[in-house]
Design an enzyme around this catalytic site. Structure first.
Site, mmCIF file in Angstrom:
data_model
loop_
_atom_site.group_PDB
_atom_site.id
_atom_site.type_symbol
_atom_site.label_atom_id
_atom_site.label_comp_id
_atom_site.label_asym_id
_atom_site.label_seq_id
_atom_site.Cartn_x
_atom_site.Cartn_y
_atom_site.Cartn_z
ATOM 1 N N ASP A 141 -39.467 -168.464 -32.003
ATOM 2 C CA ASP A 141 -40.764 -169.137 -31.989
ATOM 3 C C ASP A 141 -41.133 -169.622 -33.382
ATOM 4 O OD1 ASP A 141 -44.190 -168.228 -31.031
ATOM 5 O OD2 ASP A 141 -43.084 -170.138 -30.895
ATOM 6 N N LYS A 144 -38.985 -175.404 -35.178
ATOM 7 C CA LYS A 144 -38.179 -175.810 -34.019
ATOM 8 C C LYS A 144 -36.806 -176.343 -34.414
ATOM 9 C CE LYS A 144 -41.820 -174.379 -32.322
ATOM 10 N NZ LYS A 144 -41.839 -172.879 -32.140
ATOM 11 N N ASP A 169 -39.433 -170.243 -27.196
ATOM 12 C CA ASP A 169 -40.730 -170.863 -26.893
ATOM 13 C C ASP A 169 -40.655 -172.360 -27.187
ATOM 14 O OD1 ASP A 169 -44.158 -170.659 -28.099
ATOM 15 O OD2 ASP A 169 -43.390 -171.020 -26.078
ATOM 16 N N ASN A 170 -41.527 -173.134 -26.552
ATOM 17 C CA ASN A 170 -41.760 -174.545 -26.898
ATOM 18 C C ASN A 170 -40.601 -175.474 -26.626
ATOM 19 O OD1 ASN A 170 -43.101 -172.890 -29.608
ATOM 20 N ND2 ASN A 170 -44.405 -173.925 -28.124
ATOM 21 N N GLU A 199 -49.701 -173.304 -24.721
ATOM 22 C CA GLU A 199 -50.766 -172.308 -24.834
ATOM 23 C C GLU A 199 -52.160 -172.943 -24.851
ATOM 24 O OE1 GLU A 199 -48.047 -172.368 -26.764
ATOM 25 O OE2 GLU A 199 -48.505 -172.461 -28.869
HETATM 26 C C1 LIG Z 1 -36.636 -171.325 -43.361
HETATM 27 C C2 LIG Z 1 -37.360 -171.852 -42.172
HETATM 28 C C3 LIG Z 1 -36.835 -171.225 -40.883
HETATM 29 N N1 LIG Z 1 -36.929 -169.792 -40.955
HETATM 30 C C4 LIG Z 1 -38.075 -169.082 -40.822
HETATM 31 N N2 LIG Z 1 -38.016 -167.761 -41.119
HETATM 32 C C5 LIG Z 1 -39.126 -167.005 -40.990
HETATM 33 N N3 LIG Z 1 -40.332 -167.481 -40.590
HETATM 34 C C6 LIG Z 1 -40.403 -168.789 -40.292
HETATM 35 C C7 LIG Z 1 -39.290 -169.649 -40.386
HETATM 36 N N4 LIG Z 1 -39.682 -170.886 -39.994
HETATM 37 C C8 LIG Z 1 -40.980 -170.810 -39.676
HETATM 38 N N5 LIG Z 1 -41.428 -169.550 -39.851
HETATM 39 C C9 LIG Z 1 -42.764 -169.047 -39.552
HETATM 40 O O1 LIG Z 1 -42.871 -169.122 -38.126
HETATM 41 C C10 LIG Z 1 -44.127 -169.746 -37.778
HETATM 42 C C11 LIG Z 1 -43.870 -171.149 -37.354
HETATM 43 C C12 LIG Z 1 -43.931 -171.514 -36.088
HETATM 44 C C13 LIG Z 1 -43.695 -172.946 -35.711
HETATM 45 N N6 LIG Z 1 -44.290 -173.143 -34.399
HETATM 46 C C14 LIG Z 1 -44.729 -174.349 -34.057
HETATM 47 O O2 LIG Z 1 -44.602 -175.323 -34.798
HETATM 48 C C15 LIG Z 1 -45.440 -174.463 -32.772
HETATM 49 C C16 LIG Z 1 -46.170 -175.634 -32.550
HETATM 50 C C17 LIG Z 1 -46.890 -175.804 -31.368
HETATM 51 C C18 LIG Z 1 -47.656 -177.040 -31.161
HETATM 52 C C19 LIG Z 1 -47.615 -177.690 -29.928
HETATM 53 C C20 LIG Z 1 -48.344 -178.875 -29.732
HETATM 54 C C21 LIG Z 1 -49.126 -179.384 -30.757
HETATM 55 F F1 LIG Z 1 -49.848 -180.501 -30.572
HETATM 56 C C22 LIG Z 1 -49.175 -178.727 -31.993
HETATM 57 C C23 LIG Z 1 -48.439 -177.567 -32.186
HETATM 58 C C24 LIG Z 1 -46.884 -174.800 -30.382
HETATM 59 C C25 LIG Z 1 -46.137 -173.625 -30.621
HETATM 60 O O3 LIG Z 1 -46.109 -172.633 -29.686
HETATM 61 C C26 LIG Z 1 -45.405 -173.463 -31.783
HETATM 62 O O4 LIG Z 1 -44.666 -172.317 -31.934
HETATM 63 C C27 LIG Z 1 -44.961 -169.690 -39.030
HETATM 64 O O5 LIG Z 1 -45.581 -168.428 -39.132
HETATM 65 C C28 LIG Z 1 -43.896 -169.869 -40.113
HETATM 66 O O6 LIG Z 1 -44.311 -169.383 -41.372
HETATM 67 MG MG LIG Z 2 -44.538 -171.272 -30.049
#
Ligand SMILES: CCCNc1ncnc2c1ncn2[C@@H]1O[C@H](/C=C/CNC(=O)c2cc(-c3ccc(F)cc3)cc(O)c2O)[C@@H](O)[C@H]1O
Ligand SMILES: [Mg+2]
Length: 214
Positions: A141, A144, A169-170, A199
């Site tokens: 999650d 993406k 997810d997603n 969600e």
């Molecule tokens: C080095 C980057 C990859 N490795 C990683 N390692 C550890 N943590 C990571 C991470 N990438 C991202 N994260 C963390 O995960 C989280 C990111 C989640 C990204 N999720 C989304 O973009 C998302 C986006 C939507 C969304 C859907 C529709 C919309 F209009 C707007 C947003 C819905 C969701 O359910 C989502 O999960 C943050 O806390 C970020 O800091």
């Molecule tokens: Mg999500």
């Protein structure tokens, strides 16, 4: 300066949820996101699908990629049997600060290890640093465009065994086309799609459950 959305979400948890009661934490976050401010938690509808996958699997070792505020961390950990462990990776320190407090408020911190750092740095260190052989369940999650590279990395590090379940997810919104194409066409996975909604909205979204075949 103005508070952040995760800070306001945590405040809602502390105001409306009962310490030590994970379900009340989940309900408080869902209420906040539905009636105050939308936030990217897996949410209550997809959350029920997540619950059923966890309950059916009864996993001992779970990995979550992307903690954010800890909503799905609490959803998963509350269902784990005694002795089971959830490792959740979060590389944004501001989100990690919030998630630790949400996890503590729910009273399930003894089942959860929140590791601050990037998935690509920590996946290769799971064995030597955490003594993990393989995971029973992985919940994806995070960003993406990292679902696919991190899945290939987990394969390469030998962290998946016959029967390991990847739950993503997603897969519709925002969407993960390269990941979907991979797990649906690879002979190493048996994949199925659980149709749901993004969600707190009426937009379509869903979870992809992929069983690693070895
Ligand atoms: C080095 C980057 C990859 N490795 C990683 N390692 C550890 N943590 C990571 C991470 N990438 C991202 N994260 C963390 O995960 C989280 C990111 C989640 C990204 N999720 C989304 O973009 C998302 C986006 C939507 C969304 C859907 C529709 C919309 F209009 C707007 C947003 C819905 C969701 O359910 C989502 O999960 C943050 O806390 C970020 O800091
Ligand atoms: Mg999500």
């Amino acid at each position: 300066t103005r508070s952040t959305r995760p800070q306001r979400l945590l405040k809602a948890v502390k105001q409306h949820a009962t310490r030590g009661d994970p379900q009340s934490v989940i309900s408080a976050i869902d209420h906040f996101c539905r009636h105050r401010e939308w936030a990217m938690n897996v949410g209550d509808e997809k959350g029920c699908i997540l619950d059923s996958v966890v309950s059916e699997l009864n996993p001992e070792k779970v990995l979550e990629l992307g903690t954010y505020c800890g909503y799905s961390t609490v959803r998963i950990a509350r269902l784990l049997p005694p002795g089971a462990r959830l490792i959740t990776l979060e590389f944004n320190p501001d989100y990690a600060v919030i998630a630790r407090q949400v996890i503590a408020w729910a009273g399930i911190e003894d089942k959860v290890q929140l590791v601050e750092g990037a998935s690509e740095d920590w996946i290769p260190r799971m064995k030597e640093h955490f003594g993990i052989e393989t995971f029973d369940l992985v919940f994806l999650d995070h960003w993406k465009d990292h679902y696919l590279p991190d899945t290939k990395l987990m394969e390469g590090c030998g962290l998946l065994r016959k029967g390991t379940v990847l739950l993503a997810d997603n897969v519709i919104c925002p969407g993960v086309p390269d990941y979907l194409e991979y797990v649906r066409n690879s002979r190493s996975y048996k994949s199925c799609y659980f149709k749901s909604h993004l969600e707190y909205t009426r937009a379509e979204d869903g979870l992809e459950k992929s069983v690693f075949l070895g």
